[in-house]
Design an enzyme around this catalytic site. Sequence first.
Site, PDB file in Angstrom:
ATOM      1  N   SER A  51       0.824  -1.194   0.000  1.00 36.16           N
ATOM      2  CA  SER A  51       0.000   0.000   0.000  1.00 36.16           C
ATOM      3  C   SER A  51       0.871   1.262   0.000  1.00 36.16           C
ATOM      4  O   SER A  51       1.670   1.454  -0.913  1.00 36.16           O
ATOM      5  CB  SER A  51      -0.959  -0.048   1.192  1.00 36.16           C
ATOM      6  OG  SER A  51      -1.998   0.887   1.055  1.00 36.16           O
ATOM      7  N   GLU A  63     -10.195  -3.751  -5.545  1.00 36.97           N
ATOM      8  CA  GLU A  63      -9.659  -2.676  -4.703  1.00 36.97           C
ATOM      9  C   GLU A  63      -9.690  -1.347  -5.452  1.00 36.97           C
ATOM     10  O   GLU A  63      -9.461  -1.293  -6.660  1.00 36.97           O
ATOM     11  CB  GLU A  63      -8.254  -2.992  -4.214  1.00 36.97           C
ATOM     12  CG  GLU A  63      -7.194  -3.244  -5.260  1.00 36.97           C
ATOM     13  CD  GLU A  63      -5.819  -3.387  -4.602  1.00 36.97           C
ATOM     14  OE1 GLU A  63      -5.428  -2.478  -3.853  1.00 36.97           O
ATOM     15  OE2 GLU A  63      -5.153  -4.405  -4.832  1.00 36.97           O
ATOM     16  N   HIS A 121      -7.423  -5.512  -1.378  1.00 37.87           N
ATOM     17  CA  HIS A 121      -6.191  -4.762  -1.154  1.00 37.87           C
ATOM     18  C   HIS A 121      -5.202  -5.572  -0.310  1.00 37.87           C
ATOM     19  O   HIS A 121      -5.559  -6.132   0.718  1.00 37.87           O
ATOM     20  CB  HIS A 121      -6.570  -3.466  -0.420  1.00 37.87           C
ATOM     21  CG  HIS A 121      -5.466  -2.500  -0.221  1.00 37.87           C
ATOM     22  ND1 HIS A 121      -4.792  -1.905  -1.263  1.00 37.87           N
ATOM     23  CD2 HIS A 121      -4.917  -2.001   0.918  1.00 37.87           C
ATOM     24  CE1 HIS A 121      -3.889  -1.062  -0.776  1.00 37.87           C
ATOM     25  NE2 HIS A 121      -3.939  -1.116   0.535  1.00 37.87           N
TER      26      HIS A 121
END
Length: 309
Positions: free
Chosen positions: A144, A238, A268
């Site tokens: 991320s 996502e 995600h």
Amino acid sequence: MSTEQRATLDAILRQAPFPADLGVDELREQLRALLSAQPLPADLTVIAGELGGVPTAEVTVEGVEPRHAMLYFHGGVYVLGEAALSADLASQIGRRIEAKAISVEYRLGPEHPYPAAVDDALAAYQGLLQNGTSPADIVLAGESAGGGLAVALLIRARDHGLPLPAAAYLMSPYADLTLSGESMRTKREADPLMNPDALLARIPDYTAGQAAALGLISPIFADLSGLPPLIIQAGSHEVLLDDATRLAREAAAADVEVTLAITPGVPHVFQAYHAILDEGTEALDRAGRLLAGHMSEAARVGVERTIGA
């Protein structure tokens, strides 16, 4: 692939949302409680360390003699997360490539906004080089925001004239803080964990008035030329899907070697759920093989350059 596994994970994640209206301290506590509830594998050892003056969590796996080093950057929209709380996912990569996983405790906003995280990432990388680790034996990995930070580190290292690592592995990279990707809209309902409103609420904590489109904040807008190979993975469920695909496209256009893999029906950073999701294990396996190959190639080229010199 298991339809049942994916459905079970989706249901679990929808029970633990992170609302946009919560304060930073409450969000941090929620995330800490969620991640701490998952026991670490018994064969892991996590100890506090430092690189270049930056705190780290060093993760080793019993029975695995590390031959390489991996700098790992946790997620959390540059505002949440802790180095040690990513020990399991970092170790999953480390054990596949016989590397010590070094999770970097980079500073977070709003207390320490941009460029603190990028400065810490660069300092940690410089510290690893100064300790005598060959760049050919180093890879970066991040999830991320940590994926975006890994790319920002590569850009800064390149611009400082530093030797670059063998490769970088980016899991669902958060690479566009302008939130301009079309998947912010098209994947909103499919994503069980992330939503544009929650992302938008945290952007000022990190940017602190700086333009979100700056290349070191949103690497999809940066000059990516000269970077080492990138391995980018994301799930089709996502809102950050377009961050991954556009980052891959921009890197390829800059003549960077890119391996992009989009796994259908998963959320995600789906690799973090490897214990209950076959796709997570398979993605980690693929990344491990690619990282090992890139390190072998970097070592070979390094030897050839030394002989040629």
